[in-house]
Design a protein around this motif. Structure first.
Motif, PDB file in Angstrom:
ATOM      1  N   ALA A   5       0.934  -1.114  -0.130  1.00  0.00           N
ATOM      2  CA  ALA A   5      -0.188   0.183  -0.196  1.00  0.00           C
ATOM      3  C   ALA A   5       0.685   1.231  -0.117  1.00  0.00           C
ATOM      4  O   ALA A   5       1.938   1.450   0.638  1.00  0.00           O
ATOM      5  CB  ALA A   5      -0.835  -0.100   1.122  1.00  0.00           C
ATOM      6  N   GLY A   6       0.318   2.377  -0.371  1.00  0.00           N
ATOM      7  CA  GLY A   6       1.126   3.666  -0.809  1.00  0.00           C
ATOM      8  C   GLY A   6       1.101   4.479   0.587  1.00  0.00           C
ATOM      9  O   GLY A   6       2.056   5.297   0.853  1.00  0.00           O
ATOM     10  N   THR A   7       0.153   4.355   1.347  1.00  0.00           N
ATOM     11  CA  THR A   7      -0.112   5.113   2.595  1.00  0.00           C
ATOM     12  C   THR A   7      -0.356   4.194   3.697  1.00  0.00           C
ATOM     13  O   THR A   7      -0.646   2.929   3.689  1.00  0.00           O
ATOM     14  CB  THR A   7      -1.241   6.090   2.306  1.00  0.00           C
ATOM     15  OG1 THR A   7      -2.487   5.202   2.147  1.00  0.00           O
ATOM     16  CG2 THR A   7      -1.159   6.718   1.202  1.00  0.00           C
ATOM     17  N   ALA A  45      -3.961   3.296   4.238  1.00  0.00           N
ATOM     18  CA  ALA A  45      -4.505   2.196   3.194  1.00  0.00           C
ATOM     19  C   ALA A  45      -3.975   0.961   3.839  1.00  0.00           C
ATOM     20  O   ALA A  45      -4.634   0.098   3.994  1.00  0.00           O
ATOM     21  CB  ALA A  45      -3.857   2.562   1.658  1.00  0.00           C
ATOM     22  N   GLU A  46      -2.771   0.973   4.296  1.00  0.00           N
ATOM     23  CA  GLU A  46      -2.371  -0.349   4.779  1.00  0.00           C
ATOM     24  C   GLU A  46      -3.072  -0.627   6.164  1.00  0.00           C
ATOM     25  O   GLU A  46      -3.196  -1.786   6.284  1.00  0.00           O
ATOM     26  CB  GLU A  46      -0.750   0.195   4.985  1.00  0.00           C
ATOM     27  CG  GLU A  46      -0.071  -1.288   5.786  1.00  0.00           C
ATOM     28  CD  GLU A  46       1.344  -1.028   6.005  1.00  0.00           C
ATOM     29  OE1 GLU A  46       2.042  -2.025   6.753  1.00  0.00           O
ATOM     30  OE2 GLU A  46       1.987  -0.035   5.750  1.00  0.00           O
ATOM     31  N   ASP A  47      -3.302   0.303   6.998  1.00  0.00           N
ATOM     32  CA  ASP A  47      -4.242   0.065   8.277  1.00  0.00           C
ATOM     33  C   ASP A  47      -5.491  -0.372   7.670  1.00  0.00           C
ATOM     34  O   ASP A  47      -5.925  -1.489   8.346  1.00  0.00           O
ATOM     35  CB  ASP A  47      -4.091   1.277   9.000  1.00  0.00           C
ATOM     36  CG  ASP A  47      -2.980   1.455   9.792  1.00  0.00           C
ATOM     37  OD1 ASP A  47      -2.026   0.611   9.795  1.00  0.00           O
ATOM     38  OD2 ASP A  47      -2.804   2.777  10.249  1.00  0.00           O
ATOM     39  N   ALA A  48      -6.073  -0.217   6.772  1.00  0.00           N
ATOM     40  CA  ALA A  48      -7.484  -0.358   6.141  1.00  0.00           C
ATOM     41  C   ALA A  48      -7.277  -1.777   5.704  1.00  0.00           C
ATOM     42  O   ALA A  48      -8.326  -2.659   6.124  1.00  0.00           O
ATOM     43  CB  ALA A  48      -7.898   0.672   4.997  1.00  0.00           C
ATOM     44  N   ALA A  57      -8.451  -7.653   6.740  1.00  0.00           N
ATOM     45  CA  ALA A  57      -7.811  -9.141   6.717  1.00  0.00           C
ATOM     46  C   ALA A  57      -8.120  -9.671   7.915  1.00  0.00           C
ATOM     47  O   ALA A  57      -8.633 -10.856   7.990  1.00  0.00           O
ATOM     48  CB  ALA A  57      -6.246  -9.019   6.601  1.00  0.00           C
ATOM     49  N   ASP A  58      -8.139  -8.864   9.113  1.00  0.00           N
ATOM     50  CA  ASP A  58      -8.492  -9.343  10.488  1.00  0.00           C
ATOM     51  C   ASP A  58      -9.921  -9.755  10.426  1.00  0.00           C
ATOM     52  O   ASP A  58     -10.618 -10.685  10.877  1.00  0.00           O
ATOM     53  CB  ASP A  58      -8.278  -8.403  11.519  1.00  0.00           C
ATOM     54  CG  ASP A  58      -6.651  -8.341  11.633  1.00  0.00           C
ATOM     55  OD1 ASP A  58      -5.970  -9.003  11.411  1.00  0.00           O
ATOM     56  OD2 ASP A  58      -6.426  -7.133  12.287  1.00  0.00           O
TER      57      ASP A  58
END
Length: 89
Positions: free
Chosen positions: A49-51, A54-57, A62-63
């Motif tokens: 992910a670029g930000t 976005a990575e956290d989302a 996934a969780d």
């Protein structure tokens, strides 16, 4: 190589799950394996992910997919299929 790893692991889990288990247990194992594969793919996307947002989302998604898969599998294992209409069986 990473893209091939997830389907191979999922196929291995499914084949191991097929040994001496009931159809309901096999279905529950398949639900878990599929959810795990989807969650792994989401985590790989999060790594790219670029930000940070976005990575956290993607990691949260996934969780959530893992939790849903585990809940559906547990539901399949513990509830009578005749009264458990949400699982489609």
């Amino acid at each position: 190589m990473k893209k091939l790893f997830v389907p191979i692991v999922a196929a291995g889990l499914v084949s191991l799950a097929a040994c001496n288990t009931s159809p309901r247990e096999q279905t529950a194992d398949n639900i878990e394996a599929n959810a795990e594969a989807v969650a792994d793919n989401l985590e790989e996307a999060a790594d790219n992910a670029g930000t940070d947002a976005a990575e956290d989302a993607l990691e949260n998604k996934a969780d959530a997919v893992r939790d849903t898969g585990q809940n559906q599998a547990e539901d399949m294992r513990t509830n009578d299929a005749d009264t458990n209409l949400s699982n489609g069986l």
